[in-house]
Design a protein around this motif. Sequence first.
Motif, PDB file in Angstrom:
ATOM      1  N   THR A 215       1.169  -2.648  10.592  1.00  0.00           N
ATOM      2  CA  THR A 215      -0.157  -2.812   9.993  1.00  0.00           C
ATOM      3  C   THR A 215      -0.449  -1.684   9.009  1.00  0.00           C
ATOM      4  OG1 THR A 215      -0.935  -3.918  12.007  1.00  0.00           O
ATOM      5  CG2 THR A 215      -2.607  -3.060  10.501  1.00  0.00           C
ATOM      6  N   VAL A 216      -0.053  -0.430   9.409  1.00  0.00           N
ATOM      7  CA  VAL A 216      -0.263   0.718   8.512  1.00  0.00           C
ATOM      8  C   VAL A 216       0.530   0.548   7.228  1.00  0.00           C
ATOM      9  CG1 VAL A 216       0.171   3.192   8.241  1.00  0.00           C
ATOM     10  CG2 VAL A 216      -0.855   2.331  10.353  1.00  0.00           C
ATOM     11  N   VAL A 217       1.796   0.159   7.363  1.00  0.00           N
ATOM     12  CA  VAL A 217       2.645  -0.022   6.179  1.00  0.00           C
ATOM     13  C   VAL A 217       2.077  -1.104   5.277  1.00  0.00           C
ATOM     14  CG1 VAL A 217       4.923  -0.748   5.383  1.00  0.00           C
ATOM     15  CG2 VAL A 217       4.719   0.846   7.311  1.00  0.00           C
ATOM     16  N   GLU A 218       1.679  -2.226   5.899  1.00  0.00           N
ATOM     17  CA  GLU A 218       1.120  -3.313   5.091  1.00  0.00           C
ATOM     18  C   GLU A 218      -0.169  -2.879   4.407  1.00  0.00           C
ATOM     19  OE1 GLU A 218       0.656  -6.462   7.857  1.00  0.00           O
ATOM     20  OE2 GLU A 218       2.779  -7.062   7.836  1.00  0.00           O
ATOM     21  N   THR A 219      -1.011  -2.124   5.140  1.00  0.00           N
ATOM     22  CA  THR A 219      -2.273  -1.661   4.549  1.00  0.00           C
ATOM     23  C   THR A 219      -2.029  -0.705   3.399  1.00  0.00           C
ATOM     24  OG1 THR A 219      -3.359  -1.906   6.703  1.00  0.00           O
ATOM     25  CG2 THR A 219      -4.468  -0.548   5.055  1.00  0.00           C
ATOM     26  N   LEU A 220      -1.093   0.274   3.619  1.00  0.00           N
ATOM     27  CA  LEU A 220      -0.776   1.225   2.559  1.00  0.00           C
ATOM     28  C   LEU A 220      -0.160   0.525   1.351  1.00  0.00           C
ATOM     29  CD1 LEU A 220       0.650   4.241   4.628  1.00  0.00           C
ATOM     30  CD2 LEU A 220      -1.583   4.062   3.499  1.00  0.00           C
ATOM     31  N   GLU A 224      -1.702   0.636  -2.225  1.00  0.00           N
ATOM     32  CA  GLU A 224      -0.933   1.158  -3.355  1.00  0.00           C
ATOM     33  C   GLU A 224      -0.849   0.124  -4.475  1.00  0.00           C
ATOM     34  OE1 GLU A 224       1.156   3.859  -5.621  1.00  0.00           O
ATOM     35  OE2 GLU A 224       0.053   4.141  -3.742  1.00  0.00           O
ATOM     36  N   ARG A 225      -0.660  -1.145  -4.061  1.00  0.00           N
ATOM     37  CA  ARG A 225      -0.586  -2.206  -5.066  1.00  0.00           C
ATOM     38  C   ARG A 225      -1.904  -2.310  -5.832  1.00  0.00           C
ATOM     39  NH1 ARG A 225      -1.972  -7.379  -5.696  1.00  0.00           N
ATOM     40  NH2 ARG A 225      -3.015  -7.425  -3.662  1.00  0.00           N
ATOM     41  N   GLU A 226      -3.010  -2.275  -5.080  1.00  0.00           N
ATOM     42  CA  GLU A 226      -4.312  -2.354  -5.747  1.00  0.00           C
ATOM     43  C   GLU A 226      -4.561  -1.121  -6.618  1.00  0.00           C
ATOM     44  OE1 GLU A 226      -7.230  -2.920  -2.731  1.00  0.00           O
ATOM     45  OE2 GLU A 226      -6.584  -4.976  -2.233  1.00  0.00           O
ATOM     46  N   ALA A 227      -4.090   0.078  -6.126  1.00  0.00           N
ATOM     47  CA  ALA A 227      -4.258   1.302  -6.924  1.00  0.00           C
ATOM     48  C   ALA A 227      -3.476   1.219  -8.229  1.00  0.00           C
ATOM     49  CB  ALA A 227      -3.821   2.518  -6.102  1.00  0.00           C
ATOM     50  N   GLN A 228      -2.242   0.698  -8.121  1.00  0.00           N
ATOM     51  CA  GLN A 228      -1.421   0.541  -9.330  1.00  0.00           C
ATOM     52  C   GLN A 228      -2.102  -0.400 -10.324  1.00  0.00           C
ATOM     53  OE1 GLN A 228       1.177   2.134 -10.288  1.00  0.00           O
ATOM     54  NE2 GLN A 228       1.727   3.236  -8.400  1.00  0.00           N
TER      55      GLN A 228
END
Length: 291
Positions: A215-220, A224-228
């Motif tokens: 869940t943490v990996v998917e959330t990060l 990150e995708r949204e930040a990019q």
Amino acid sequence: MKKTTYILPVLVVAVVLALSSLFVVDEREKALVLQFGQIKAVKEEPGLAFKIPLIQEVVRYDDRILSLDTTEIEVTPSDDRRLVVDAFARYRIADVVRFRQAVGAGGVRAAEDRLGAILNSRIREVLGADQVTSDTILSEERGDLMLRIRDQARISAAALGIDVVDVRLKQTNLPSQNLNATFERMKAEREREAADEIARGNEAAQRVRALADRTVVETLSEAEREAQIIRGEADARANEIYADAYGADAEFFAFYRSLQAYERALTGQTSTMVLTPEGEFFDYLRGADAQ
């Protein structure tokens, strides 16, 4: 005077004989009238009764419920775990004629010896039956086992004229020589169960941790995708603004970019730059006269 001398002893003997022919049956007992060992009469109702003096005798039996403690015996249930059983029974003499015929002059003592043997035999038979384990004997099913022992003992004791009212198991213990081995086995079983529970708990914890990590990996990754995406959109917007500014006033845009370069290059206390004074980097620092 001579007549009186003879009459008085006769009267005394007659009174003694009359009194010896009477007996009282208490409400708590039953009585048998015996003549030369043979039963001549049965007295079960309380009150006054008669017998032939000197020839007949009265034998009394308690009509109340009596108690009998059995001797301790070892039984082996179907799981081969030996147990020492201590029991007691409640009984009453239901048929005095059959009781007398069965035990004779031995009375209650002889009857209890035979009843004790019957009880021990039935205890071994019931507790040693198939599907009866030591756990069953020590569980709530113990009451059903005691009823079975009572019912079977009642059938056998009927031949003695005895009615078995109740049978109870007072104590059910392990033989002393088996206690240590049994305790060690129980300890090993509990430790094995504890180890199984710990293993199942660790397995569940691993599943929870793995799910949390995923869940943490998917959330990060999603963040990150949204930040990019946001950075890309911001960079595009900045480039758009730069392009508009350059198109509006190229000289001002060049001046602004030079100021940014000065700010980045001249910050810090240990920065060292080797440049010629005539270089283009210092064009906006020399002023109009220097040009």
